[in-house]
Enzyme design. Structure first.
Site, PDB file in Angstrom:
ATOM      1  CG  ASP A 166      59.490  64.404 -17.022  1.00 54.24           C
ATOM      2  OD1 ASP A 166      58.186  64.162 -16.920  1.00 54.24           O
ATOM      3  OD2 ASP A 166      60.085  65.371 -16.140  1.00 54.24           O
ATOM      4  CE1 TYR A 197      63.008  66.470 -21.384  1.00 53.70           C
ATOM      5  CE2 TYR A 197      64.284  67.528 -18.674  1.00 53.70           C
ATOM      6  CZ  TYR A 197      63.298  66.770 -19.328  1.00 53.70           C
ATOM      7  OH  TYR A 197      62.892  66.102 -18.603  1.00 53.70           O
ATOM      8  CG  HIS A 316      56.543  68.941 -14.799  1.00 51.76           C
ATOM      9  ND1 HIS A 316      56.346  67.866 -15.425  1.00 51.76           N
ATOM     10  CD2 HIS A 316      57.858  68.900 -14.478  1.00 51.76           C
ATOM     11  CE1 HIS A 316      58.359  67.556 -16.008  1.00 51.76           C
ATOM     12  NE2 HIS A 316      58.750  68.651 -15.255  1.00 51.76           N
ATOM     13  CG  HIS A 326      62.218  66.309  -9.241  1.00 52.35           C
ATOM     14  ND1 HIS A 326      63.396  67.667  -9.371  1.00 52.35           N
ATOM     15  CD2 HIS A 326      63.408  65.338 -10.351  1.00 52.35           C
ATOM     16  CE1 HIS A 326      64.090  67.114 -10.583  1.00 52.35           C
ATOM     17  NE2 HIS A 326      64.217  67.029 -11.195  1.00 52.35           N
ATOM     18  CB  VAL A 354      60.822  61.918 -10.207  1.00 56.18           C
ATOM     19  CG1 VAL A 354      61.371  60.866 -10.427  1.00 56.18           C
ATOM     20  CG2 VAL A 354      60.235  62.318  -9.194  1.00 56.18           C
TER      21      VAL A 354
HETATM   22 FE   LIG Z   1      61.515  68.249 -15.191  1.00 57.87          FE
END
Ligand SMILES: [Fe+2]
Length: 462
Positions: A166, A197, A316, A326, A354
């Site tokens: 992430d 992102y 993931h 999540h 997360v």
């Molecule tokens: Fe994600």
């Protein structure tokens, strides 16, 4: 005599309390200074100078055992000047005899954006444990890079992976990346999904995929990043007419999925040094009868622990997550695959998603069926350690709300950004460390000596 009994009783209580404390999960008391997760502007990452200069260079393993490398780069123009060719040579030679490989080249359109020319060349037949130089571009735009191939696959081959998830492209992401790069031990990166992102921006601003490629190039052009796809790779946007899932990701990031008989780049495996790495897709079908399910079933049978003792899974959405963000999103995949992981003694599962850090105890929860009601995780020395490493530092910020009390399956958790290192020493031991990006790299915020589940299935202590 009475005093002795009392003393003994007191000692027993003390020992029991120490035992109980040492087996309780830890919620770190470290408080990260709160600050906005601000993205670095596009101008931070201009394209390199020079006519049709190659950019966004990244490499990943290109075959199943480590003698291949996929070299990927982007050029703004598609001219017949050799800009689709990679030249490479053994660093022990003077480079007068260069080998070369021609890339496959493509572009994609996404809403109002058209990508540059995306080149992917697979180099095969490399020597193990050898440094190579490679160069891309032509004329004054030539750019040179290098990489090390891994040692030949074998049970006691030491190897160190960085672990990042992430990441995004904020100032915090920058700290994470450069902390990792300052550690000379990292030889390849296991990436747990969610790259750029771009989809957090209006119309999934695809220029953010370009800036991400430039951002990670200082590491990803020099050592392979082993990619797993996250939800931010889906880029599904019905309102924009963009309904082909994973379109930007799969155009930009190639992986050697065919080498493991996979039918999709979203799930595949590689062997590297003493590790067998299985990459799964949380956002592709995995139930019984689906391609990913039947592939994994066959794949687990192929793992030879005499050759690759360390069985590592990259996915993931975490299966064991005590953060309120999540929560339970990995649950259906856990129910589907967990019995296989225990049966096959998977050593570690790395997940992202997360935006915090968590390490589990070795637990399993596979006794449940709809009638017996047994659904509590239990200690299981055949089970993996589950590590949530979605703490790269992206635009969505930190996930700082945990379920209370800390569940027994959770060994350590902290709402900070950072990355991990997995130092495999031999077939029995690996040293695992977690590093906050607010600290200098040598500072270790969590550590454990992991014992291999196949060769040394004993309980570990931190
Ligand atoms: Fe994600």
């Amino acid at each position: 005599m009475k005093l002795n009994r009392l003393t003994l009783f007191c000692y027993a209580v003390l020992l029991l309390s120490i035992f109980a404390v040492s087996h309780a999960g830890v919620t770190s008391s470290y408080v990260r200074v709160s600050e906005p997760s601000e993205e670095m502007p596009l101008e931070t990452f201009p394209p390199p100078a020079g006519l049709n200069a190659p950019e966004q260079v990244h490499i990943t393993q290109g075959d199943h055992s480590g003698r291949g490398m996929i070299i990927s780069w982007v050029t703004p123009l598609n001219v017949d000047d050799g800009s689709n060719i990679v030249r490479y040579w053994n660093a022990d030679t003077d480079g007068s005899e260069k080998m070369s490989a021609v890339a496959s080249t493509s572009t994609y359109r996404y809403y109002d954006y058209t990508s540059g020319y995306l080149h992917h060349a697979t180099i095969k037949g490399l020597e193990y444990d050898t440094k190579y130089f490679y160069e891309l571009g032509t004329g004054r735009s030539i750019r040179q890079f290098n990489f090390m191939t891994p040692p030949k696959v074998g049970p006691d081959v030491a190897y160190t992976f960085g672990v990042i998830g992430d990441l995004g492209q904020t100032y915090a992401s920058n700290q994470t990346l450069y902390n990792y790069m300052s550690n000379p031990k990292g030889q390849a990166v296991l990436f747990a999904g969610d790259l750029s992102y771009a989809d957090d921006h209006p119309n999934h601003d695809q220029r953010k995929w370009d800036s991400y490629g430039r951002f990670v190039e200082p590491s990803a052009a020099y050592q392979p990043w082993i990619w797993a796809a996250g939800n931010h790779e889906i880029d599904y946007a019905q309102s924009l007419g963009e309904t082909q899932p994973f379109k930007p990701y799969m155009n930009r990031y190639h992986v050697p999925y065919r080498a493991s008989q996979s039918t999709s780049p979203l799930w595949y495996s590689i062997k590297r040094a003493s590790a067998y790495i299985i990459v799964l897709s949380s956002y592709s079908a995995y139930d019984k009868y689906t391609p990913q399910n039947s592939w994994l079933q066959d794949e687990l049978k192929k793992v030879n622990r005499s050759e690759t003792p360390w069985l590592i899974v990259l996915v993931h959405a975490p299966w064991y997550n005590s953060n309120n963000y999540h929560y339970m999103e990995g649950e259906s995949m856990r129910v589907t695959f967990e019995p296989w992981f225990v049966e096959n003694k998977v050593d570690i599962v790395f997940a992202g998603h997360v935006h915090a850090y968590e390490r589990s105890e070795r637990v399993s929860n596979i006794k449940y069926n709809i009638t017996d009601g047994m659904s509590t995780p239990v200690k299981d020395q055949s089970a993996p350690v589950y590590i949530t490493i979605g703490d790269g530092g992206n635009i969505e910020g930190i996930a700082n709300s945990y379920t209370e009390p800390q569940p027994s399956y959770s060994a350590f958790r902290e709402a900070s950004f950072g990355h991990a290192m997995l130092e495999i020493k031999n077939r029995t031991h690996a040293h695992y460390t977690w590093h906050r990006n607010k600290d200098d790299e040598p500072i270790i915020a969590d550590a454990i000596w992991l014992k291999n589940r196949y060769y040394l299935p004993e309980e570990e202590t931190t």
